[in-house]
Design a protein around this motif. Sequence first.
Motif, PDB file in Angstrom:
ATOM      1  N   ASN A  27       0.880  -1.413  -0.328  1.00  0.00           N
ATOM      2  CA  ASN A  27       0.264  -0.442   0.133  1.00  0.00           C
ATOM      3  C   ASN A  27       0.565   1.251   0.058  1.00  0.00           C
ATOM      4  N   ASP A  28       2.141   1.494   0.101  1.00  0.00           N
ATOM      5  CA  ASP A  28       2.530   2.697   0.630  1.00  0.00           C
ATOM      6  C   ASP A  28       3.126   2.495  -0.612  1.00  0.00           C
ATOM      7  N   ARG A  29       3.825   1.754  -1.175  1.00  0.00           N
ATOM      8  CA  ARG A  29       4.457   1.809  -2.811  1.00  0.00           C
ATOM      9  C   ARG A  29       3.313   2.594  -3.799  1.00  0.00           C
ATOM     10  N   ILE A  30       2.153   2.096  -3.455  1.00  0.00           N
ATOM     11  CA  ILE A  30       0.770   1.648  -4.402  1.00  0.00           C
ATOM     12  C   ILE A  30       0.582   3.556  -4.074  1.00  0.00           C
ATOM     13  N   GLN A  31       0.519   4.211  -3.337  1.00  0.00           N
ATOM     14  CA  GLN A  31       0.449   5.479  -2.485  1.00  0.00           C
ATOM     15  C   GLN A  31       1.600   6.151  -3.186  1.00  0.00           C
ATOM     16  N   GLU A  32       2.728   5.985  -2.649  1.00  0.00           N
ATOM     17  CA  GLU A  32       3.952   6.304  -3.565  1.00  0.00           C
ATOM     18  C   GLU A  32       4.038   6.510  -5.027  1.00  0.00           C
ATOM     19  N   LEU A  33       3.921   5.161  -5.546  1.00  0.00           N
ATOM     20  CA  LEU A  33       3.757   5.758  -7.291  1.00  0.00           C
ATOM     21  C   LEU A  33       2.846   7.581  -7.623  1.00  0.00           C
ATOM     22  N   PHE A  34       0.917   6.748  -6.504  1.00  0.00           N
ATOM     23  CA  PHE A  34       0.288   7.866  -6.681  1.00  0.00           C
ATOM     24  C   PHE A  34       1.276   9.486  -7.089  1.00  0.00           C
ATOM     25  N   THR A  35       1.424   9.420  -5.900  1.00  0.00           N
ATOM     26  CA  THR A  35       2.198  10.630  -5.889  1.00  0.00           C
ATOM     27  C   THR A  35       2.961  11.474  -6.648  1.00  0.00           C
ATOM     28  N   LEU A  36       3.531  10.048  -7.880  1.00  0.00           N
ATOM     29  CA  LEU A  36       4.503  10.067  -8.798  1.00  0.00           C
ATOM     30  C   LEU A  36       4.407  10.508 -10.301  1.00  0.00           C
ATOM     31  N   LEU A  37       2.655  10.220 -10.013  1.00  0.00           N
ATOM     32  CA  LEU A  37       2.120  10.638 -11.237  1.00  0.00           C
ATOM     33  C   LEU A  37       1.316  12.164 -11.551  1.00  0.00           C
ATOM     34  N   PRO A  38       1.583  12.707 -12.642  1.00  0.00           N
ATOM     35  CA  PRO A  38       1.263  14.074 -13.275  1.00  0.00           C
ATOM     36  C   PRO A  38      -0.168  14.274 -13.090  1.00  0.00           C
ATOM     37  N   GLU A  39      -0.601  15.389 -12.310  1.00  0.00           N
ATOM     38  CA  GLU A  39      -2.300  15.529 -11.992  1.00  0.00           C
ATOM     39  C   GLU A  39      -2.884  15.837 -13.134  1.00  0.00           C
ATOM     40  N   THR A  40      -2.413  15.717 -14.939  1.00  0.00           N
ATOM     41  CA  THR A  40      -3.344  15.587 -16.086  1.00  0.00           C
ATOM     42  C   THR A  40      -3.511  13.616 -15.887  1.00  0.00           C
ATOM     43  N   MET A  41      -3.008  13.010 -15.283  1.00  0.00           N
ATOM     44  CA  MET A  41      -3.248  11.858 -15.829  1.00  0.00           C
ATOM     45  C   MET A  41      -3.911  11.209 -14.506  1.00  0.00           C
ATOM     46  N   ILE A  42      -4.743  12.222 -13.383  1.00  0.00           N
ATOM     47  CA  ILE A  42      -5.258  11.544 -12.591  1.00  0.00           C
ATOM     48  C   ILE A  42      -6.662  11.901 -12.544  1.00  0.00           C
ATOM     49  N   ASP A  43      -7.601  11.819 -12.184  1.00  0.00           N
ATOM     50  CA  ASP A  43      -9.367  11.405 -13.072  1.00  0.00           C
ATOM     51  C   ASP A  43      -9.377  12.453 -11.581  1.00  0.00           C
ATOM     52  N   GLN A  44     -10.093  13.658 -11.942  1.00  0.00           N
ATOM     53  CA  GLN A  44      -9.942  14.261 -10.340  1.00  0.00           C
ATOM     54  C   GLN A  44     -11.684  13.818  -9.584  1.00  0.00           C
ATOM     55  N   ASN A  45     -12.918  13.500 -10.293  1.00  0.00           N
ATOM     56  CA  ASN A  45     -13.585  13.402 -10.382  1.00  0.00           C
ATOM     57  C   ASN A  45     -13.722  11.994  -9.454  1.00  0.00           C
ATOM     58  N   ALA A  46     -12.400  10.682  -9.207  1.00  0.00           N
ATOM     59  CA  ALA A  46     -12.913   9.736  -9.389  1.00  0.00           C
ATOM     60  C   ALA A  46     -12.141   9.384  -8.595  1.00  0.00           C
ATOM     61  N   LYS A  47     -12.675   8.641  -6.689  1.00  0.00           N
ATOM     62  CA  LYS A  47     -11.370   8.972  -5.948  1.00  0.00           C
ATOM     63  C   LYS A  47     -10.512   7.653  -5.984  1.00  0.00           C
ATOM     64  N   PRO A  48      -9.165   8.303  -6.531  1.00  0.00           N
ATOM     65  CA  PRO A  48      -8.305   6.643  -6.749  1.00  0.00           C
ATOM     66  C   PRO A  48      -8.420   5.638  -5.492  1.00  0.00           C
ATOM     67  N   ASN A  49      -8.091   4.176  -6.726  1.00  0.00           N
ATOM     68  CA  ASN A  49      -8.211   3.053  -6.369  1.00  0.00           C
ATOM     69  C   ASN A  49      -6.993   2.059  -6.803  1.00  0.00           C
ATOM     70  N   LYS A  50      -6.336   1.487  -6.221  1.00  0.00           N
ATOM     71  CA  LYS A  50      -5.116   1.168  -6.443  1.00  0.00           C
ATOM     72  C   LYS A  50      -5.110   0.437  -7.672  1.00  0.00           C
TER      73      LYS A  50
END
Length: 142
Positions: A27-50
């Motif tokens: 879970n820590d490594r998945i969270q770390e990957l999430f922090t490395l993703l650019p904001e443009t790749m993250i759907d702001q309307n959906a809660k990020p899941n693993k």
Amino acid sequence: ALQVYEKRRRRRESHNAVERRRRDNINDRIQELFTLLPETMIDQNAKPNKGMILKKSVEYIRQLQHMLQNQNSRLHELESGIPSSMAAAAAAAAAAGQPHQSQASGGLAAMLAGAAGINAPRSQHHHHHQQGGDGGMTGNGL
């Protein structure tokens, strides 16, 4: 009978602790990957899941690999168009962080530094001007 029960309980607790550490690490490594993703790749309307984080991370790594491959191809094109002594001097200057005397090799040193990830990426807000067919190298002595 009590000793057998106690032994089983300790073994189960130990196994549970090992399993919990393994899960926490994943879970820590998945969270770390999430922090490395650019904001443009993250759907702001959906809660990020693993699953989404892992999928987007793979997508991002593939984009970066493609960009690196393109930069390396471009670098090879540019290097093959100048004498090898000049390329070696430019590479040495780039590695040392020193500007080189020749404008052509100075431009190459800057490009080498960029290919090495030394320069920060450009902001998306800048207007991009149309360049000539020479990739903007006019007047650089190439």
